[in-house]
Motif scaffolding. Structure first.
Motif, short mmCIF file in Angstrom:
data_model
loop_
_atom_site.label_atom_id
_atom_site.label_comp_id
_atom_site.label_asym_id
_atom_site.label_seq_id
_atom_site.Cartn_x
_atom_site.Cartn_y
_atom_site.Cartn_z
N HIS A 169 5.97 2.71 -11.80
CA HIS A 169 4.80 2.69 -10.91
C HIS A 169 3.82 1.66 -11.43
N LEU A 170 3.46 0.70 -10.58
CA LEU A 170 2.56 -0.37 -10.98
C LEU A 170 1.35 -0.37 -10.06
N HIS A 171 0.20 -0.50 -10.64
CA HIS A 171 -1.04 -0.45 -9.86
C HIS A 171 -1.75 -1.80 -9.93
N CYS A 172 -2.33 -2.20 -8.82
CA CYS A 172 -3.00 -3.50 -8.78
C CYS A 172 -3.99 -3.48 -7.63
N ASP A 173 -4.70 -4.63 -7.46
CA ASP A 173 -5.57 -4.76 -6.30
C ASP A 173 -4.79 -5.33 -5.13
N GLY A 180 0.32 4.60 2.05
CA GLY A 180 -0.10 4.86 0.66
C GLY A 180 -1.31 4.00 0.32
N PRO A 181 -1.19 2.63 0.45
CA PRO A 181 0.05 1.90 0.71
C PRO A 181 0.90 1.80 -0.55
N ARG A 182 2.17 1.58 -0.31
CA ARG A 182 3.11 1.49 -1.41
C ARG A 182 4.17 0.46 -1.01
N VAL A 183 4.44 -0.45 -1.91
CA VAL A 183 5.52 -1.41 -1.69
C VAL A 183 6.63 -1.05 -2.66
N VAL A 184 7.82 -0.84 -2.12
CA VAL A 184 8.94 -0.48 -2.98
C VAL A 184 9.84 -1.70 -3.12
N ALA A 185 10.22 -2.00 -4.35
CA ALA A 185 11.03 -3.18 -4.61
C ALA A 185 12.17 -2.82 -5.55
N ARG A 186 13.28 -3.51 -5.33
CA ARG A 186 14.43 -3.29 -6.17
C ARG A 186 14.50 -4.38 -7.22
N THR A 187 14.69 -3.98 -8.46
CA THR A 187 14.98 -4.98 -9.49
C THR A 187 16.20 -4.47 -10.25
N ASP A 188 16.79 -5.32 -11.04
CA ASP A 188 17.96 -4.87 -11.81
C ASP A 188 17.58 -3.81 -12.82
N GLU A 189 16.33 -3.87 -13.25
CA GLU A 189 15.90 -3.01 -14.35
C GLU A 189 15.43 -1.65 -13.85
N ALA A 190 14.81 -1.63 -12.66
CA ALA A 190 14.22 -0.38 -12.17
C ALA A 190 13.86 -0.53 -10.70
N THR A 191 13.58 0.61 -10.06
CA THR A 191 12.98 0.55 -8.73
C THR A 191 11.47 0.55 -8.93
N TRP A 192 10.84 -0.50 -8.44
CA TRP A 192 9.39 -0.61 -8.62
C TRP A 192 8.66 0.01 -7.45
N HIS A 193 7.61 0.76 -7.77
CA HIS A 193 6.69 1.23 -6.74
C HIS A 193 5.35 0.58 -7.03
N VAL A 194 4.95 -0.33 -6.19
CA VAL A 194 3.69 -1.03 -6.41
C VAL A 194 2.63 -0.42 -5.52
N HIS A 195 1.52 -0.02 -6.13
CA HIS A 195 0.44 0.65 -5.39
C HIS A 195 -0.78 -0.26 -5.38
N PRO A 196 -0.96 -1.03 -4.33
CA PRO A 196 -2.15 -1.90 -4.28
C PRO A 196 -3.34 -1.14 -3.74
N ARG A 197 -4.50 -1.43 -4.33
CA ARG A 197 -5.73 -0.84 -3.79
C ARG A 197 -6.17 -1.61 -2.56
N GLY A 198 -5.84 -2.90 -2.57
CA GLY A 198 -6.28 -3.75 -1.46
C GLY A 198 -5.11 -4.20 -0.60
N GLU A 199 -5.00 -5.51 -0.50
CA GLU A 199 -4.14 -6.10 0.51
C GLU A 199 -2.68 -6.22 0.06
N ILE A 200 -1.80 -6.18 1.05
CA ILE A 200 -0.40 -6.56 0.83
C ILE A 200 -0.21 -7.90 1.51
N VAL A 201 0.08 -8.93 0.72
CA VAL A 201 0.27 -10.26 1.29
C VAL A 201 1.77 -10.51 1.45
N ILE A 202 2.16 -10.80 2.66
CA ILE A 202 3.57 -11.08 2.93
C ILE A 202 3.75 -12.58 2.95
N ALA A 203 4.43 -13.10 1.95
CA ALA A 203 4.68 -14.54 1.87
C ALA A 203 6.17 -14.76 1.70
#
Lengths: 895, 402
Positions: free
Chosen positions: A98-102, A143-166
């Motif tokens: 679980h990773l938290h950010c803005d 949530g918002p919550r962005v779920v991402a797959r990595t080889d090491e783990a499944t990441w759950h990123v919890h942004p307080r602010g914006e999700i930028v899709i690039a």
């Protein structure tokens, strides 16, 4: 390095993607189709190390990889490869982080890097996800919550602010006969392979040319790709309308771009912003003329035409009728062509269809990361039961002893101990609730259909809890301490709902009450049997002049343990329920078993209890009741006082009482073996109801039952047939109808001098735990202002569990609280363990989805590893606090 | 030839008329099946079906396509068994390939309480025409060898029931077959026309208001999902319905190797393999009422976790897509269909998590009611007035998941 493809070994270069390694070996993963090398198309799928649907362009080649080309020609891979492994239940450990950010920025192309820089410059904490670096975002969730797959783990990123899709844009795939041949590349793929020094042979380019690749540029519309397996030529219709054939080994296709906007489309309503190419309008290619449009579902232009002509005239219907866009790439390859087709036929450009998670595929094992089983709580006596050979089973949401020892042999012994001697039952699972304050009585008068005001201090009463529809929600006891303080018991399975129910009503009416759930804090042992009082006499009851009379309760010390002693009876025999601090359950249990040995004591399990109470005709909520059972249908009208002006469910009971009764819960007796619960009841050949409880009564020598019975012409039939046997409707209780045994006079005065007991253990262990031990705490419920003013001692910790609730560690019975109605109780229902800060934070990153406070010291609470946890964070260590019934589960998860 | 492409259905669209004998609001399975049975069984073809999206765009196209009759009360068992029987012959009757496959359903128990509930289910099913038998773990292993009967050491399988008649069919194709069958006999089906109001003459409902104008109706049947309460309110009818989301997900396509449907009452999930090879998983309804179609990660994650516990091979399969439908839940977990007390206005609602499996019987019985003016015996227990008459149909057998 070497890896294995379809059981043959190939060589791969360092830094190659798996797709590149396959292509160098002359192997197209799926046998053909235009490769994009960007994770968009479905043409590079393969099974890698047992996992199918892997996009080989997104995976690095690694020594020893086992690759199977299960997707050749669009084939479906097997569900399982090796029947031997089928039941291999060993978990593949996929951790979650679980990773938290803005701000989270998905995609690290030009636009993504710029967006991340901009946010950082504005002082925001940024997390970037880059598919190129193996971080594939698979979904944007509330949530918002962005779920991402990595080889090491499944990441759950919890942004307080914006999700930028690039995420950029994908290249449009070709639609023409022969598009499934080997040798087709998107322009960007051609550039990449050329840069990686692939020999592409003779290259022709259609559309945007590939930079840095020597290619013959063709103008016009592709008619077909020619070749058997490999591309040999491409036929293009020039501006002049004439078809030209161009021999080649590779065709580079620069047919336009469409945004990778699936994450934006599924993020509607959330704070999502697309930037760069991900925000662009899709190029709409010319209408597809012939060939495969959707490579995943093998849908051709002819298929689209066919359904269109038969009336499937919008994008969604075309999609559903052909299944185009529902395969592995979820429309990435076909969507622009589908929209072009529908625009051509329907003269209207329709928006892209809804995007649903997941955008990039991950395994069930990966999505399950961080999950735990619903933990089944254990009473403080759990280990005592198993040591006695109990078969533990889940019932009413708890682990409970079903029977002790050999069920066939011991069963009768448990039963006889209750009916003839004395027995112990662990009833710690009962819901236990404390209500105090000026409005305690009005609240209970509202909640319960009985006249609570007539219940005198020191007395207790059986009660029903009704909902607004007049249906029975739960049952239990009310104990009156004084008109401003009561204890409630609730059923084991219904307690958590009933607590919400009580709190809800208290709050919605604005009652001035303090409410405390003591289910976990208090153990409860039922001492039952004709010799129960004798046993308690041996155990010594201190601090009182005698044992409580029937339907009474009092506080006293039994076998050296402070108890609330309730006299009531569910089994039908003389019974005392001993409520005591959970910490002391084991000592009390052992002492009573020891003292009662020569009285013939033995514990009884839940199965025996069900039969004992059935002989008394006592109902079990949820077993004998349905969710539309009214007091009248249960024959419990005596528990409802309609003369009261108001209680929850009164209006409904009044209304339904005016309607003819249709069915009723009745008692039956019959000869023959007890029918299964659910057996049908027949009356004169007609279905008349079902059995809810049944048992062969040892003491009565016949089978007794409870069951639902339909009225016939306003009458309850007296004779029915169950399982082919005659059964007779009879009044309940079946056993001791006058209640002489349960209400027996006890002449045990004076009580025996109490024996000496060893001092009670403190800081005691919790069943199944090494690291966690029971906390000695004081639980305070008071008006918030009083808690705000509370001064703590230097060695005291005060955890504010709620605005009106504080947990004081260690316990302090003399705490001064400025609220005359405060509830101040010893609480040994929690277990705690100190954990070093590094271990704690690393665990919390995996097990906790909410942000941990950064201040020290700090208190925080919430779900951790699927359990309700409280945290006290100091600079170098963290105290984890969990309800003791879940401590063993939590300890196992704290790894 | 790609057999997954629909090859035969022909949908004929016509412009709306200004008046119909019967107007059906909602072009989902129940509305279209009612129209179909009105036309085929009763010769009533002056019928207009109004759908605000495309046909089957609501929950008919979002469910998990389970067909079963192993409910918990006699009335429900009879009703759903009728639907199971109609489904069995629907392909032949409509001459359309609905991908109907009989698969059998295993319902697993993990505690003594669960075992007793499953035994009770088998008893009531068998007595009222639906075949369900209690099965021991060794029999379960034969029906579904992929199950880890040890339940990962946490949820061992102690017993269960087997319901051999359980089947699946492709949801869209059921919708289209009914739509086509109705259209071919003269029923009008209109897409992208939202009903915005009801026309009343005194108490009686005599038509509908739409964005494209007023349409007169001899009778209006509300066959909408989710917003049934809104529509009924326009007729002055209060429905005891709360709408909850229900989520599901599928994996990619795999070879057809998994035969039965499997459901676990304690672990609260169910699974089957679709005709095109996806493993399809669902769970219980969301507790919080909502009309939202948004999918959540917690559902996906926790449902996958629970399923892997019993079927470890799922671990390495790839998730393809998750989605959400919404369920109209009645207080007794039984449907509400028939007359409403308002002349000219009938409802078919409360289809909770059991709407798809009920489409044929629901449509057939509603059509009979509309054609004859008499409520058929099979659906009499499910009339709306049961709540006022205190004759609720509490059904634990349906209070679960699918």
């Amino acid at each position: 390095m070497r890896l294995t493809v379809d059981r043959t070994t190939i060589e791969a270069r360092d830094g190659d993607s798996l797709l590149e390694a396959l292509l160098r070996a002359g192997l197209h993963p799926t046998g053909g189709g235009c490769l994009c090398l960007a994770g968009d198309c479905p043409h590079c799928l393969a099974t890698v190390d047992g996992v199918s649907y892997v996009r080989t362009c997104q995976v690095a080649a690694r020594a020893g990889q086992l690759v199977e080309r299960d997707h050749l020609g669009g084939a479906a891979p097997p569900l399982w490869r090796d029947a031997e492994d089928l039941l291999d239940a060993r978990p593949r450990e996929t951790p979650v982080r679980h990773l938290h950010c803005d701000v989270v920025v998905i995609g690290q192309g030009e636009a993504g890097v710029a967006a991340a820089d901009e946010a950082r410059a504005a002082g925001q904490r940024v997390i970037t996800l880059d598919a190129g670096a193996g971080q594939e975002a698979i979904g944007v969730y509330p949530g918002p919550r962005v779920v991402a797959r990595t080889d090491e783990a499944t990441w759950h990123v919890h942004p307080r602010g914006e999700i930028v899709i690039a995420t950029g844009a994908a290249e449009i795939q070709p639609v023409a006969p022969g598009s499934g041949l080997e040798g087709l590349l998107t322009a960007r793929a051609a550039e990449r392979l050329a840069a990686a020094s692939f020999d592409l042979g003779r290259v022709v380019a259609v559309g945007t040319p590939p930079a840095g690749v020597a290619a013959v540029q063709l103008e016009g519309e592709i008619v077909r790709f020619c070749g058997e397996q490999r591309l040999e030529a491409v036929i293009v219709r020039g501006r002049d309308g004439v078809e030209h054939r161009h021999s080649c080994d590779t065709v580079s296709l620069g047919l336009g771009l469409h945004p990778r906007d699936a994450l934006s489309r599924m993020g509607r309503g959330l704070s999502v912003r697309a930037v760069g190419d991900a925000a662009r309008e899709s190029n709409i290619p010319p209408r597809p003329r012939d060939g495969i449009v959707c490579p995943c579902s093998r849908v051709t232009v002819a298929d689209l035409d066919s359904v269109w002509q038969r009336g499937f005239r919008e994008l969604e219907l075309v999609k559903r009728a052909t299944l185009a866009g529902t395969g592995a790439c979820q429309g990435a390859a076909c969507l622009p062509h589908l929209r072009s087709f529908v625009r051509d036929r329907g003269h209207e450009l329709q928006p892209a269809f809804t995007a649903r998670p997941v955008t990039r595929q991950l395994t069930l094992g990966e999505v399950a990361a961080g999950q735990h089983h619903r933990a089944t709580p254990r009473t403080a006596l759990h280990d005592e039961h198993t040591a006695l050979g109990a078969q533990m089973d889940r019932a009413g949401g708890w682990w409970r002893p079903w029977t002790y020892g050999d069920p066939m042999f011991e069963y009768g012994a448990e039963y006889r101990a209750v009916r003839e001697a004395v027995s112990l039952g662990d009833v710690s699972t009962l819901g236990k609730f404390e209500v105090a304050g000026p409005d305690a009585l009005p609240l209970l008068e509202l909640l319960y259909p009985t006249q609570v005001s007539t219940l005198r201090p020191g007395h207790c009463r059986y009660v029903l809890l009704l909902d607004e529809r007049g249906y029975v929600l739960d049952d239990g006891m009310i104990l009156c301490h004084d008109p401003r303080r009561y204890s409630l018991t609730l059923t084991s399975g219904g307690a958590s709902f009933a607590e919400l129910w009580i709190r809800d009503w208290a709050e919605s009416r604005g009652f001035d009450v303090r409410l405390l759930d003591q289910t976990m804090a208090l153990g409860a042992i039922n001492v039952t049997g004709p010799r129960a009082a004798e046993l308690l006499g041996r155990a010594g009851v201190n601090g009182v002049t005698g044992l409580p009379g029937f339907a009474c309760h009092l506080a006293g010390e039994v076998a050296g343990v402070a108890c609330r002693i309730l006299r009531l009876s569910f089994t039908g025999e003389l019974s005392y329920e001993l409520h005591h601090p959970a910490r002391d359950s084991v000592a009390l249990w052992r002492r009573l078993l020891e003292l009662g040995r020569d009285l013939g004591i033995r514990p009884h399990g839940f199965q025996t209890l069900l039969d004992l109470r059935l002989e008394k005709g006592h109902i079990v909520i949820g077993k004998d009741t349905d969710f539309d059972s009214t007091p009248r249908r249960l024959g419990h009208e005596w528990a409802v006082r309609l003369a009261k002006p108001e209680f929850v469910g009164r209006q409904a009971v009044l209304r339904t009482n005016r309607i003819d009764l249709d069915r009723k819960l009745c008692g039956f007796e019959m000869a023959g073996p007890p029918p299964d619960e659910g057996a049908l009841i027949w009356s004169r050949g007609r279905y008349a109801g079902t059995v809810t409880s049944s048992a062969a009564s040892h003491v009565l020598g016949k089978t007794v039952l409870l069951g639902w019975l339909d009225l016939e012409d306003g009458e309850l039939p007296a004779e029915v047939v169950i399982n082919g046997h005659e059964a007779r409707r009879v009044a309940t209780p079946f056993y001791d109808p006058d209640g002489k045994r349960a209400r027996a006079e006890v002449s045990l005065s004076p009580l025996l001098a109490p024996p000496r007991f060893d001092p009670l253990p403190t800081g005691s262990a919790v069943a199944g735990c090494n690291r966690f031990s029971r906390l000695e705490a004081t639980r305070i419920v008071a008006v918030p202002a009083a808690l705000d003013r509370l001064a703590l001692g230097p060695s005291e910790l005060g955890f504010r569990l709620a605005p009106d609730e504080l947990l004081l560690v260690p316990s302090n019975a003399h705490v001064a609280i400025d609220d005359p109605h405060a509830i101040v109780e010893l609480d040994t229902g929690f277990a705690g363990a100190w954990v070093a800060i590094d271990e704690a934070l690393s665990f919390l990153e995996r097990a906790c989805s909410w942000p941990i406070p950064t201040a020290r010291p700090a208190f925080a609470q919430g779900a951790v590893a699927g359990l309700p946890v409280k945290l006290w964070l100091e600079t170098d260590r963290v105290l984890f606090v969990v309800p003791a019934p879940f401590a063993a589960d939590f300890e196992a998860r704290l790894r | 030839m790609n057999e997954l492409v629909e090859r035969r259905v022909h949908l004929e669209w016509r412009d709306p008329k200004s008046s119909y004998d019967v107007v059906i609001v909602g072009g989902g399975g129940h509305g279209l099946a009612t129209a179909y049975y009105l036309a085929t069984r009763h010769g009533i073809t002056n019928v207009g079906v109004f759908e605000r999206g495309y046909i089957g765009s609501g929950n008919s196209g979002r469910n998990t396509t389970v067909i079963r009759a192993n409910y918990g009360i006699p009335e429900a068992v009879r009703f759903y068994q009728r639907s199971v029987d109609l489904y069995r012959t629907l392909e032949a009757e409509t001459e359309r390939e609905l991908m109907h496959r009989q698969k059998g359903l295993l319902w697993l128990a993990h505690s003594e309480t669960g075992i007793r509930a499953e035994r009770a289910r088998a008893t009531v099913n068998t007595a009222f025409g639906a075949h369900t038998e209690y099965v021991e773990p060794f029999q379960i292993a034969k029906i579904c060898p992929q199950l880890d009967l040890d339940g990962g050491g946490v949820w061992p399988v102690l017993g269960g029931t087997y319901h051999p008649a359980a089947a699946t069919a492709r949801h869209d194709r059921v919708v289209w077959a009914y739509a086509e069958g109705a259209m071919r006999r003269g029923v009008d089906v209109h897409q992208r026309i939202a009903v915005t109001g009801l026309v009343r003459d005194g108490e009686r409902v005599v038509g509908i208001e739409t964005a494209t104008g007023r349409v007169a109706a001899g009778l209006v049947l509300a066959a909408v999902g989710g917003h049934a309460t809104t529509l009924a309110t326009m007729a002055g009818v209060r429905l005891p319905i709360r709408t909850h989301p229900l989520q599901a997900f599928v994996t990619g396509h795999y070879q057809l190797q998994f035969e039965p449907m499997v459901s676990s009452g304690d672990l609260l999930f169910y699974i089957s393999q679709t005709a095109r090879g996806e493993m399809l998983l669902g769970a219980e309804i969301d507790r919080q009422p909502s009309y939202s179609y948004r999918s959540g990660h917690e559902f996906l994650s926790s449902c996958a976790f629970r399923a892997i516990t019993l079927l470890p091979f799922l671990r390495d399969l790839k998730v393809l897509r998750q989605w959400t439908g919404i369920c109209d839940m009645s207080p007794d977990y039984s449907p509400i269909l028939g007359e409403t007390g308002v002349p000219g206005f009938c409802v078919t609602t409360g289809w909770g998590t059991w709407g798809f499996k009920a489409i044929p019987a629901g449509g057939e019985q509603m059509a009979q009611l509309i054609a004859t003016g008499e409520t058929p015996e099979l659906i009499r227990p499910f009339a709306l007035d049961r709540f006022a008459r205190d004759r609720t149909m509490a059904d634990r057998g349906s209070a679960g998941t699918h």
